[in-house]
Scaffold this motif. Structure first.
Motif, PDB file in Angstrom:
ATOM      1  N   GLY A 151      79.964  -5.396  81.840  1.00 45.08           N
ATOM      2  CA  GLY A 151      80.398  -4.078  81.401  1.00 45.08           C
ATOM      3  C   GLY A 151      80.489  -3.025  82.485  1.00 45.08           C
ATOM      4  O   GLY A 151      80.812  -1.862  82.194  1.00 45.08           O
ATOM      5  N   GLN A 152      80.204  -3.402  83.734  1.00 48.25           N
ATOM      6  CA  GLN A 152      80.376  -2.428  84.815  1.00 48.25           C
ATOM      7  C   GLN A 152      81.851  -2.039  84.933  1.00 48.25           C
ATOM      8  O   GLN A 152      82.744  -2.737  84.483  1.00 48.25           O
ATOM      9  N   TYR A 153      82.077  -0.920  85.607  1.00 46.20           N
ATOM     10  CA  TYR A 153      83.419  -0.375  85.747  1.00 46.20           C
ATOM     11  C   TYR A 153      84.006  -0.782  87.099  1.00 46.20           C
ATOM     12  O   TYR A 153      83.435  -0.478  88.144  1.00 46.20           O
ATOM     13  N   LEU A 154      85.147  -1.472  87.052  1.00 45.72           N
ATOM     14  CA  LEU A 154      85.765  -1.988  88.263  1.00 45.72           C
ATOM     15  C   LEU A 154      86.927  -1.078  88.656  1.00 45.72           C
ATOM     16  O   LEU A 154      87.871  -0.887  87.893  1.00 45.72           O
ATOM     17  N   ILE A 155      86.836  -0.493  89.861  1.00 40.43           N
ATOM     18  CA  ILE A 155      87.875   0.424  90.338  1.00 40.43           C
ATOM     19  C   ILE A 155      88.307   0.006  91.746  1.00 40.43           C
ATOM     20  O   ILE A 155      87.586  -0.728  92.434  1.00 40.43           O
ATOM     21  N   GLU A 171      77.880   6.051  90.126  1.00 42.98           N
ATOM     22  CA  GLU A 171      76.836   5.243  90.761  1.00 42.98           C
ATOM     23  C   GLU A 171      77.404   3.875  91.125  1.00 42.98           C
ATOM     24  O   GLU A 171      77.880   3.141  90.258  1.00 42.98           O
ATOM     25  N   ILE A 172      77.356   3.547  92.417  1.00 42.00           N
ATOM     26  CA  ILE A 172      77.981   2.328  92.920  1.00 42.00           C
ATOM     27  C   ILE A 172      77.000   1.163  92.848  1.00 42.00           C
ATOM     28  O   ILE A 172      75.914   1.212  93.432  1.00 42.00           O
ATOM     29  N   GLY A 173      77.401   0.118  92.139  1.00 41.29           N
ATOM     30  CA  GLY A 173      76.559  -1.065  92.025  1.00 41.29           C
ATOM     31  C   GLY A 173      76.864  -2.116  93.072  1.00 41.29           C
ATOM     32  O   GLY A 173      75.971  -2.815  93.556  1.00 41.29           O
ATOM     33  N   LEU A 229      85.240  -1.692  93.797  1.00 40.81           N
ATOM     34  CA  LEU A 229      83.849  -1.310  93.538  1.00 40.81           C
ATOM     35  C   LEU A 229      83.497  -1.685  92.107  1.00 40.81           C
ATOM     36  O   LEU A 229      84.350  -1.695  91.221  1.00 40.81           O
ATOM     37  N   LEU A 230      82.222  -1.945  91.894  1.00 39.59           N
ATOM     38  CA  LEU A 230      81.670  -2.037  90.554  1.00 39.59           C
ATOM     39  C   LEU A 230      80.747  -0.847  90.372  1.00 39.59           C
ATOM     40  O   LEU A 230      79.753  -0.690  91.084  1.00 39.59           O
ATOM     41  N   LEU A 231      81.110   0.028  89.435  1.00 38.89           N
ATOM     42  CA  LEU A 231      80.311   1.216  89.147  1.00 38.89           C
ATOM     43  C   LEU A 231      79.387   0.932  87.971  1.00 38.89           C
ATOM     44  O   LEU A 231      79.801   0.345  86.969  1.00 38.89           O
ATOM     45  N   ASN A 232      78.160   1.385  88.099  1.00 34.66           N
ATOM     46  CA  ASN A 232      77.235   1.287  86.963  1.00 34.66           C
ATOM     47  C   ASN A 232      77.581   2.308  85.892  1.00 34.66           C
ATOM     48  O   ASN A 232      77.358   2.082  84.699  1.00 34.66           O
ATOM     49  N   ASP A 233      78.105   3.457  86.365  1.00 34.01           N
ATOM     50  CA  ASP A 233      78.445   4.546  85.453  1.00 34.01           C
ATOM     51  C   ASP A 233      79.579   5.347  86.079  1.00 34.01           C
ATOM     52  O   ASP A 233      79.560   5.603  87.292  1.00 34.01           O
ATOM     53  N   VAL A 234      80.553   5.736  85.284  1.00 35.18           N
ATOM     54  CA  VAL A 234      81.706   6.460  85.829  1.00 35.18           C
ATOM     55  C   VAL A 234      81.377   7.917  86.098  1.00 35.18           C
ATOM     56  O   VAL A 234      81.690   8.459  87.172  1.00 35.18           O
TER      57      VAL A 234
END
Length: 570
Positions: free
Chosen positions: A53-57, A327-329, A318-323
């Motif tokens: 469920g992380q956010y991929l940008i 926060e960069i995971g 990047l995989l963000l923990n939260d948009v």
């Protein structure tokens, strides 16, 4: 189908809808291959990462910045910045070019890096003309033509000489612009366009300059964008009132978020990611902030292979923990993990490699007490011209003050002003220029540096002769950097031995040294939103309103020299 990497269960940013969609991302070698909601069972992946469920940008892209502003090498800079999600930069290396010319640029081009570093040709070396400032290097039309052939060069760096652009059709900067437009007609031409509007703005645009990164206000944003100028927002321009203009007018297509300059101590805390968070906090929707640090900068620079999560583009993401908090995971470059939160970087560090003579670049004599005594004609008081600094930013004002005269000499040490001195350091002329600064130092002490925009001559400012002499001597001993002296004692030192502007120390060590300089300046009373940048740009003769070089104080707009004492020449 066989792929090298599969990222499954990710909220993938779709650049073209500016929305997140739950998808799987399949990568072959260093490129995105397929973005789909197909089940992973239908694919043969050498490695599978469950994003949960992380956010991929897309990887962040900084298209207007100066590596030397972080006072470190391209290799060390890359290692530090990739942890902040930046995978591509376009660097204008005009600082190293001002010191070493083409040799400095070649040294930068050859440094290895994890991220992709492209370069903009330094268009203003010197920032004005050799008659107004002395530099170690020089970039003219022939040098520009050589650089146009380099595969890492993709833009023309910020054109800064206001008079040369607006009023002098045969100036060097106009010749450079013409050369680039003739040989690379589609190359982006970056500008330095502070407080320019109306007919003068039209003259910049007519000359071919189509971008500006300087300090913006709501009215300048609207005027520049509606006249066709692309705007690049650094930290000081990311304000609630400015973001309201962007949001209200849906100006996202015409802007990018950039850094320009990030000090080494600030770099420990954040880079372009920090400006994304700031933009979000100032009212820009998170999806638009992502768009303006990935796709719009890629399009501005003409990239056809990055800036979005689509087939055929480089697998930089990047995989963000939260948009919202950005926060960069994890960070991936070319489809390979280069940073994971909590684990640090996942590749071997690279040591900078510079020619030996880059470490011995100061050819400048030591100051003497008599250099700091100024005989004047006035018997009681003399009117002096003064650079007045502000609490925020790098703009200055020209003011005049009365200074007491004692035994025929200016009693400047008891005037409440700081004396500033710029010494030519390349062994060419031996020039020494003097000025006074208001709202700078309130305690007895001195600050000295060789990181003086953009010529990087030796600059020292102080409220006592003793401290000025001590600071300048220490600076010569370490072959450049920053030194702060208070009441006769050295309080902070940040060595920058490579050309007097770059350290080859680890970024954590450099950051701690620079933080010590900042704190020591604060104890002397220096107050600014960025003390070090404020001080270092007192010598930048393209930043309004009054600045000083080794040739003297000058009005930036008219480029007319200003005497230290009104009515007298010292």
């Amino acid at each position: 189908m066989k792929v090298d990497l599969a990222i499954i269960n990710a909220q993938v940013f779709n650049t073209f809808t500016k929305k997140f969609e739950k998808n799987n991302v399949f990568i072959i070698e260093d490129k995105f291959y397929y973005i789909t909601d197909d089940e992973i069972e239908n694919w043969q992946a050498s490695k599978v990462v469950d994003a949960e469920g992380q956010y991929l940008i897309p990887g962040l892209m900084d298209i207007h910045m100066h590596i030397e502003s972080s006072m470190t090498s391209p290799s060390i800079f890359s290692e530090a910045v990739v942890t902040h999600g930046v995978t591509t930069v376009v660097a204008d290396a005009h600082e190293i070019a001002n010191v070493f010319g083409m040799e400095g640029l070649e040294a930068f081009f050859s440094q290895p890096s994890v991220m992709d570093i492209f370069y903009a040709i330094p268009s203003s070396v010197p920032s004005t003309t050799p008659e107004l400032e002395t530099t170690g290097g020089y970039i003219g039309v022939e040098e520009v033509k050589q650089l146009l052939q380099h595969p890492k060069v993709i833009a023309l760096g910020e054109a800064m000489n206001f008079n040369g652009i607006v009023n002098e059709p045969d100036s060097l900067i106009r010749q450079i612009l013409h050369a680039v437009q003739s040989e690379r007609p589609f190359m982006p031409l970056e500008g330095h366009v502070p407080r320019v509007s109306g007919l003068e703005l039209s003259k910049f645009l007519y000359a071919g300059i189509t971008a500006d990164h300087t300090h913006q206000a709501p009215e300048s944003i609207y005027e520049k964008i509606t006249n066709g100028m692309f705007l690049e927002f650094q930290k000081k321009s990311i304000t609630p009132e400015n973001m309201r203009v962007i949001v209200k007018n849906d100006f996202y297509e015409y802007i990018a978020i950039i850094t320009d300059d990030v000090m080494a101590d600030d770099l420990l805390e954040g880079h372009l990611d920090a400006n994304v968070r700031l933009a979000i906090s100032c009212g820009m929707p998170a999806e638009q902030a992502i768009y303006c640090t990935t796709y719009t900068p890629a399009r501005r620079m003409g990239f056809q292979d990055r800036g979005a999560i689509v087939p055929g583009f480089k697998a930089d993401f990047l995989l963000l923990n939260d948009v919202g908090s950005f926060e960069i995971g994890a960070v991936y470059k070319d489809g390979k993990l280069v940073y994971r939160q909590g684990n640090g970087i996942s590749y071997p560090a690279v040591k900078p490699d510079f020619p030996e003579h880059f470490y011995k670049s100061l050819d400048c004599r030591a100051l003497k007490l008599e250099d700091l005594r100024f005989r004047v004609k006035a018997s009681e008081k003399a009117v002096v011209n003064v650079i007045q600094i502000s609490d925020v930013g790098t703009f200055t004002e020209h003011v005049q003050r009365e200074v007491r005269v004692a035994d025929g000499f200016l009693d400047w040490e008891n005037s409440g002003l700081a004396l500033i001195i710029v010494m030519e350091r390349y062994g060419k002329t031996g020039n020494i220029a003097y000025g006074f600064v208001d709202k700078a130092l309130y305690e007895k002490g001195a600050v000295a540096t060789t990181w003086a925009h953009d010529h990087h001559n030796l600059m020292v400012m102080g409220t006592s002769s003793e401290d000025i002499l001590a600071a300048q001597k220490q600076l010569l001993d370490i072959q450049g950097g920053y030194v702060v002296v208070q009441a006769g004692k050295v309080q902070a030192v940040c060595p920058l031995p490579v050309g007097g502007i770059i350290s080859d120390a680890p970024i954590q060590e450099l950051g701690a040294q620079l933080k010590g300089v900042r704190q020591a300046m604060n104890r002397l009373g220096y107050r600014n939103s960025n003390e070090i940048m404020s001080f270092s740009t007192l010598s930048l003769p393209v930043s309004p309103v009054i600045k000083i070089t080794d040739k003297g104080m000058m009005n930036v707009r008219s480029q007319v020299m200003i005497p230290l004492v009104e009515g007298e020449q010292i």
